[in-house]
Design a protein around this motif. Structure first.
Motif, PDB file in Angstrom:
ATOM      1  N   TRP A  67      19.655   1.282   3.786  1.00 12.11           N
ATOM      2  CA  TRP A  67      18.475   1.888   3.546  1.00 12.11           C
ATOM      3  C   TRP A  67      17.981   2.571   4.764  1.00 12.11           C
ATOM      4  CZ3 TRP A  67      13.813  -0.536   0.656  1.00 12.11           C
ATOM      5  CH2 TRP A  67      12.809   0.436   0.168  1.00 12.11           C
ATOM      6  N   THR A  68      18.155   3.742   5.287  1.00 11.41           N
ATOM      7  CA  THR A  68      17.857   4.276   6.154  1.00 11.41           C
ATOM      8  C   THR A  68      16.259   4.705   6.355  1.00 11.41           C
ATOM      9  OG1 THR A  68      19.187   6.145   5.659  1.00 11.41           O
ATOM     10  CG2 THR A  68      19.723   5.027   7.600  1.00 11.41           C
ATOM     11  N   GLU A  69      15.735   5.029   5.291  1.00 12.93           N
ATOM     12  CA  GLU A  69      14.289   5.493   5.216  1.00 12.93           C
ATOM     13  C   GLU A  69      13.570   4.802   4.188  1.00 12.93           C
ATOM     14  OE1 GLU A  69      13.238   9.518   5.912  1.00 12.93           O
ATOM     15  OE2 GLU A  69      14.678   9.777   7.415  1.00 12.93           O
ATOM     16  N   ASN A  70      12.684   3.804   4.305  1.00 16.35           N
ATOM     17  CA  ASN A  70      11.934   3.399   3.057  1.00 16.35           C
ATOM     18  C   ASN A  70      10.513   3.851   3.643  1.00 16.35           C
ATOM     19  OD1 ASN A  70      10.105   2.034   1.697  1.00 16.35           O
ATOM     20  ND2 ASN A  70      10.866   0.041   2.678  1.00 16.35           N
ATOM     21  N   TRP A  71       9.886   4.562   2.845  1.00  8.28           N
ATOM     22  CA  TRP A  71       8.751   5.303   3.533  1.00  8.28           C
ATOM     23  C   TRP A  71       7.574   4.292   3.588  1.00  8.28           C
ATOM     24  CZ3 TRP A  71      10.827   9.798  -0.030  1.00  8.28           C
ATOM     25  CH2 TRP A  71      11.922  10.260   0.593  1.00  8.28           C
ATOM     26  N   GLN A  76      17.633  -2.441   6.271  1.00  8.43           N
ATOM     27  CA  GLN A  76      16.828  -1.597   5.661  1.00  8.43           C
ATOM     28  C   GLN A  76      15.792  -1.175   6.946  1.00  8.43           C
ATOM     29  OE1 GLN A  76      13.261  -1.492   4.739  1.00  8.43           O
ATOM     30  NE2 GLN A  76      12.630  -3.050   6.063  1.00  8.43           N
ATOM     31  N   ASN A  77      15.290   0.168   6.894  1.00  4.73           N
ATOM     32  CA  ASN A  77      14.830   0.698   8.017  1.00  4.73           C
ATOM     33  C   ASN A  77      13.636   1.172   7.587  1.00  4.73           C
ATOM     34  OD1 ASN A  77      14.367   2.009  10.801  1.00  4.73           O
ATOM     35  ND2 ASN A  77      14.167   3.679   9.391  1.00  4.73           N
ATOM     36  N   TYR A  78      12.322   0.706   8.281  1.00  4.91           N
ATOM     37  CA  TYR A  78      10.977   1.297   7.864  1.00  4.91           C
ATOM     38  C   TYR A  78      10.800   2.761   8.530  1.00  4.91           C
ATOM     39  CZ  TYR A  78       9.794  -3.305   6.451  1.00  4.91           C
ATOM     40  OH  TYR A  78       9.734  -4.502   5.785  1.00  4.91           O
TER      41      TYR A  78
END
Ligand SMILES: *[C@@H]1O[C@H](CO)[C@@H](O)[C@H](O)[C@H]1NC(C)=O
Ligand SMILES: *[C@@H]1O[C@H](CO)[C@@H](O)[C@H](O)[C@H]1NC(C)=O
Ligand SMILES: *[C@@H]1O[C@H](CO)[C@@H](O)[C@H](O)[C@H]1NC(C)=O
Ligand SMILES: *[C@@H]1O[C@H](CO)[C@@H](O)[C@H](O)[C@H]1NC(C)=O
Ligand SMILES: *[C@@H]1O[C@H](CO)[C@@H](O)[C@H](O)[C@H]1NC(C)=O
Ligand SMILES: *[C@@H]1O[C@H](CO)[C@@H](O)[C@H](O)[C@H]1NC(C)=O
Ligand SMILES: *[C@@H]1O[C@H](CO)[C@@H](O)[C@H](O)[C@H]1NC(C)=O
Ligand SMILES: *[C@@H]1O[C@H](CO)[C@@H](O)[C@H](O)[C@H]1NC(C)=O
Ligand SMILES: *[C@@H]1O[C@H](CO)[C@@H](O)[C@H](O)[C@H]1NC(C)=O
Ligand SMILES: CC(=O)N[C@H]1CO[C@H](CO)[C@@H](O)[C@@H]1O
Length: 822
Positions: A250-254, A288-290
């Motif tokens: 998950w490269t962009e978890n907003w 995962q990335n914030y």
């Protein structure tokens, strides 16, 4: 209500692997494999140019303390190659230094080269000169574009290799990205037959650069092997990669959403972010990335996507000013700690999902040796659930927060401005570098984005008997523009302004105006507010007054179209050409007759830096629209006259159910942004120079500085809540060692716990800032907390009668702490 719980059957102690030399990063179905080990990795985006090099070490340390393993950043092409072939990696642009600091902190990095980056960044990161290459078409199977994209990508990769920054060389970079969200329905597919060959070419080009770490493509379902396709979104739990040999990333978890001028301030509750993250890891995810972990500031003219504000705070776990945002930061830190305890089980196997009732699921990772991790989730949007799992009973309500609460507080600083000076920006054409043309020209083609501003000037002769002059010398001026906004002057006086918004840049101005008999001038100051950054063909959408421009009377027959007349053009402002932003040179006029509430004025003043070390903001209350510089550094466009709509905000943000960016808005009916970050390291103790360019008219004597203070930090933990409910700590199912903990820590990277203002164990009353003792009290609470915490960056204490003794047996006891950091 939705909630998840993480349980752990056996604690696994991971051995720390250190390698002095690099090894290639690979991946398989479960995880990214770094230094020979499958990893569960938690990452956060921090964009190096959105803070200053002096802030970088603190931001990286806070990310590490928050439980992150990885820092993700884009590479901003237009920052590094403003002129074709001329590179700049100095100061805030020193991506190599940034990545080295990440490595030195013992963290990994994800390098999203793009070179298209979106990112609410001007022109999506593309340098404007690309637009002027003959025959070029962006982001499709077009040779001139591919040549430039390959050249820049290769340049960056070669420089990274020279600095030994890839993990394969012993450096921090474990993944690299090519392209960005091209597979979204409103992008790639609209490029038709050119799209697929372009994606295949980009993948092949990237792979051929031989970096020893995997390449990823986000939001690209057809990303060719060996590239990993990854997911961006508010939730990615349902995402699956396009091959069973690829891990779920998950490269962009907003973590929030960006702010636009004219919009209210978006927020995303910590509970909802945490719920989304826990569900992702519960359903096969291992990376995962914030987006963002620290959003920062769009200094200068770097913001893009229309009307994006200067603040890029993003409601991220670290706020714009570099201070941990509580309770979000602490809540996620606890979640990370719990997830990391399960790393070994999670990378060893796929989870087994079982249903425990309607909308309630258990996910269990179990290995041959019996280790397992379990997540329980209640994705119901309305009701709490009680579930029985492994013989124990758990209540699954919304997240109960056991994290630090802060009361952020901007205090107006006593700093006063002295030595006000000003200069008029002339209306219309004033420079010698102008040109005339028949007809109206598109703005970006003319300015090449060297300035926000383009003057469109016209001189007309009025006889007095024109058909549109039905009422004395009154007529209506009608102007249509592709955007983004404009001010209209007739005979040197501002007649009206019109602005677009984030959803629609196009504007139409229609204002009654008085004309003179004889010569009249119409001067239109058209301006952009950050160039478009997203969507198919965003690069050629254009801006500026493309017409028609008309003078009208009250009946249609009386329209005179001025569009094809001889217009004169001036790129940028005379003050820009004179370099007024640095405050030097020129004939500044001193303060005695400081003009107020008049358009097109440059102001200059001196000030001493606000005392102390707290972050500093300029409060632009009283101004209209313009740009501000401190000691020659642009702190960005300001626009306090752009007010958010009255509607759409809630007093209480109900995050249950699927979140979107309009769900939890605040500050409706207020200026979208009043406070502008002035990095401490741009200030001297005294003799600082502030320069403002005010377009609309404002009163500069109303502005002030504010400092960001963190007066009060509090934490409340209830001994009756089993740990998974309020701490995410591991619950020892076999042993029932369910002791809740209170974790205190300082939001400033250099802060230590300075004073315990209150500590009560029993039934303390009140809330953060006003705690008082109830009738049940442990008289040792204060000294125990002081002993464990004073002088430390962080501390952790068991909340139980074993620690504090029992002031009132058989009653439920709570620990409340208020403390300060210094
Ligand atoms: C690492 O990858 C590079 C490039 O793909 C390859 O040449 C090299 O042999 C690999 N090294 C190891 C140790 O696998
Ligand atoms: C998780 O992985 C299993 C095994 O590969 C697969 O059957 C399942 O569909 C995956 N679930 C999700 C939500 O990705
Ligand atoms: C903000 O800080 C000032 C100075 O420290 C203090 O007097 C004031 O009470 C604080 N306001 C809030 C809301 O905490
Ligand atoms: C900004 O200035 C205005 C006007 O002086 C004041 O009312 C407001 O409280 C200030 N805001 C902050 C956050 O200091
Ligand atoms: C004519 O002009 C006057 C002011 O000059 C204005 O008040 C009036 O509304 C105008 N009438 C029309 C029909 O435009
Ligand atoms: C910019 O100029 C080029 C070349 O004259 C033209 O093809 C293009 O349409 C113009 N762009 C816009 C947005 O008008
Ligand atoms: C003026 O033109 C508009 C658009 O063509 C039309 O809708 C309107 O009825 C016309 N008004 C008069 C007074 O002719
Ligand atoms: C754990 O708690 C449950 C419920 O309170 C109890 O029945 C069980 O005996 C406990 N297990 C151990 C090992 O103490
Ligand atoms: C879990 O409980 C068992 C049995 O009491 C104990 O041996 C083990 O050390 C506990 N593990 C943790 C991490 O507390
Ligand atoms: C923007 C985006 O991708 N949003 C998605 C986030 O995830 C939820 C649930 O999986 C989807 O419904 C959204 O479309």
């Amino acid at each position: 209500m939705r909630g998840t719980i993480l349980l752990l059957c056996c604690v696994v102690f991971l051995s720390v692997v250190t390698t002095l030399y690099g090894s290639n990063v690979t991946y398989d179905h479960r995880a990214v494999i770094v230094d020979g080990k499958r990893r569960v990795l938690i990452s956060g985006s921090i964009h190096y140019p959105r803070s200053t090099p002096q802030m970088w070490p603190g931001l990286i340390q806070q990310a590490k303390d928050g439980g992150l393993d990885v820092i993700e950043t884009y590479v901003f092409w237009n920052l590094h190659e403003p002129v074709q072939g001329q590179y700049d990696f100095s100061g805030r642009k020193d991506i190599f230094q940034f990545l080295k600091l990440v490595g030195e902190a013992g963290m990994y990095a994800v390098l999203r080269i793009g070179p298209y980056v979106c990112a609410e960044w001007n022109y999506g990161g593309f340098p404007l000169w690309l637009h002027f290459i003959p025959g070029i078409q962006f982001r499709t199977d077009n040779q001139p574009f591919k040549t430039e994209m390959q050249r820049f990508t290769t340049k960056i990769v070669d420089m990274m290799k020279q600095e030994k920054l890839f993990r394969s060389q012993g450096g921090p970079i474990i993944l690299s990205q090519i392209e960005n969200e091209y597979g979204n329905g409103d992008v790639g597919p609209l490029y038709g037959a050119g799209a697929k060959p372009y994606v295949d070419w980009a993948a092949g080009m990237a792979t051929s650069l031989d970096i020893g770490v995997p390449w990823i493509m986000c939001q690209q379902p057809n990303a060719p092997d060996p590239l990993i396709n990854t997911c961006n979104g508010f939730y990615c739990d349902q995402f699956t990669p396009n091959s069973n040999r690829k891990p779920k990333i998950w490269t962009e978890n907003w973590t929030g959403w960006f702010l636009a001028f004219g919009g209210a301030v978006p927020t995303r509750p910590a509970e909802d972010v945490a719920f989304a993250v826990a569900r992702f890891f519960m359903l096969n995810g291992t990376f995962q990335n914030y987006y963002m972990y620290h959003g920062g500031t769009n200094f200068g003219r770097t913001s893009g996507g229309l009307f994006i504000a200067t603040s890029y705070d993003y409601d991220a776990p670290i706020d714009e000013f570099g201070v941990a945002r509580q309770p979000k930061w602490g809540h996620l830190k606890d979640l990370h700690a719990a997830i990391k305890l399960c790393e070994e089980a999670m990378v060893a196997t796929d989870p087994t999902i079982s249903s425990l009732g309607q909308n309630v699921e258990a996910s269990v990772y179990k290995t041959d040796s019996g280790q397992c991790a379990a997540f329980l989730a209640n994705s119901d949007t309305d009701s709490d659930a009680t579930v029985i799992f492994n013989g124990n009973s758990y209540n699954l309500p919304a997240w109960s927060i056991n994290a630090i609460t802060t009361l952020p507080n901007f205090t107006t600083s006593g700093v006063t401005f002295s030595n006000w000076n000003w200069i008029n920006e002339p209306v219309g054409i004033s420079s010698k570098k102008t040109f005339g043309k028949l007809g109206l020209l598109e703005q970006i083609n003319i300015t090449g984005d060297r300035s926000d501003y383009l003057w469109y000037s016209l001189s007309i002769n009025i006889q007095g008997n024109e058909p549109f002059l039905q009422n004395g010398t009154q007529a209506v001026l009608h102007v249509e523009s592709l955007g983004h906004a404009l001010h209209a002057f007739v005979n040197g006086l501002l007649q009206g302004s019109v602005k677009g918004n984030i959803g629609n840049a196009k504007v139409t101005l229609e204002i009654p105006t008085s004309l003179n008999k004889g010569k009249n001038t119409i001067d239109l100051l058209s301006f952009t507010v950050g160039l478009q950054n997203y969507g198919a063909f965003f690069d050629i959408r254009g801006a500026g007054v493309t017409g028609p421009v008309q003078l009208k009377g009250s009946i249609n027959a009386s329209i005179v179209d001025l569009s094809s007349h001889q217009w004169n053009y001036q790129i940028g402002l005379s003050g820009e050409a004179m370099g007024l932003s640095s405050g030097g040179a020129a004939h500044w006029i001193s303060e005695s007759n400081l003009p107020k509430n008049q358009p097109l004025i440059w102001y200059k003043a001196n000030f001493d830096a606000p005392g102390g070390l707290d972050p500093v903001a300029l409060n632009v209350s009283g101004l209209g629209k313009g740009e501000a510089w401190v000691n020659g550094q642009s702190i960005g466009r300001y626009w306090p006259s752009n007010i958010a709509s009255q509607n759409g905000c809630q007093d209480y943000c109900d995050y249950r159910g699927n979140f979107d960016q309009n769900r939890c808005l605040k500050d409706c009916g207020k200026p979208s942004q009043l406070l502008y970050h002035v990095p401490r390291d741009w200030l001297k103790p005294s003799g600082n120079v502030l320069v403002l360019f005010e377009e609309e008219g404002g009163d500069p004597t109303q502005i002030s500085f504010a400092t960001r203070q963190i007066d009060r930090l509090c934490s409340v933990v209830d001994e009756t809540h089993p740990p998974p409910m309020n701490t995410f700590a591991s619950n020892n199912i076999t042993g029932n060692t369910t002791v809740p903990k209170v974790n205190l820590g300082c939001p400033n990277p250099n802060g230590v716990i300075a004073e315990i203002k209150f500590a009560g164990f029993g039934n303390p009353k009140g809330s953060c800032g006003s705690f008082s003792r109830g009738d049940c009290n442990s008289n040792q609470a204060l000294s125990i907390v002081q002993k464990a915490c004073l002088g430390k960056r962080q501390c952790s204490i068991d909340v139980s009668i074993d620690t504090f003794s029992d002031p009132c047996p058989k009653k439920t006891k709570t620990l409340a702490v208020e403390f300060t950091c210094a």
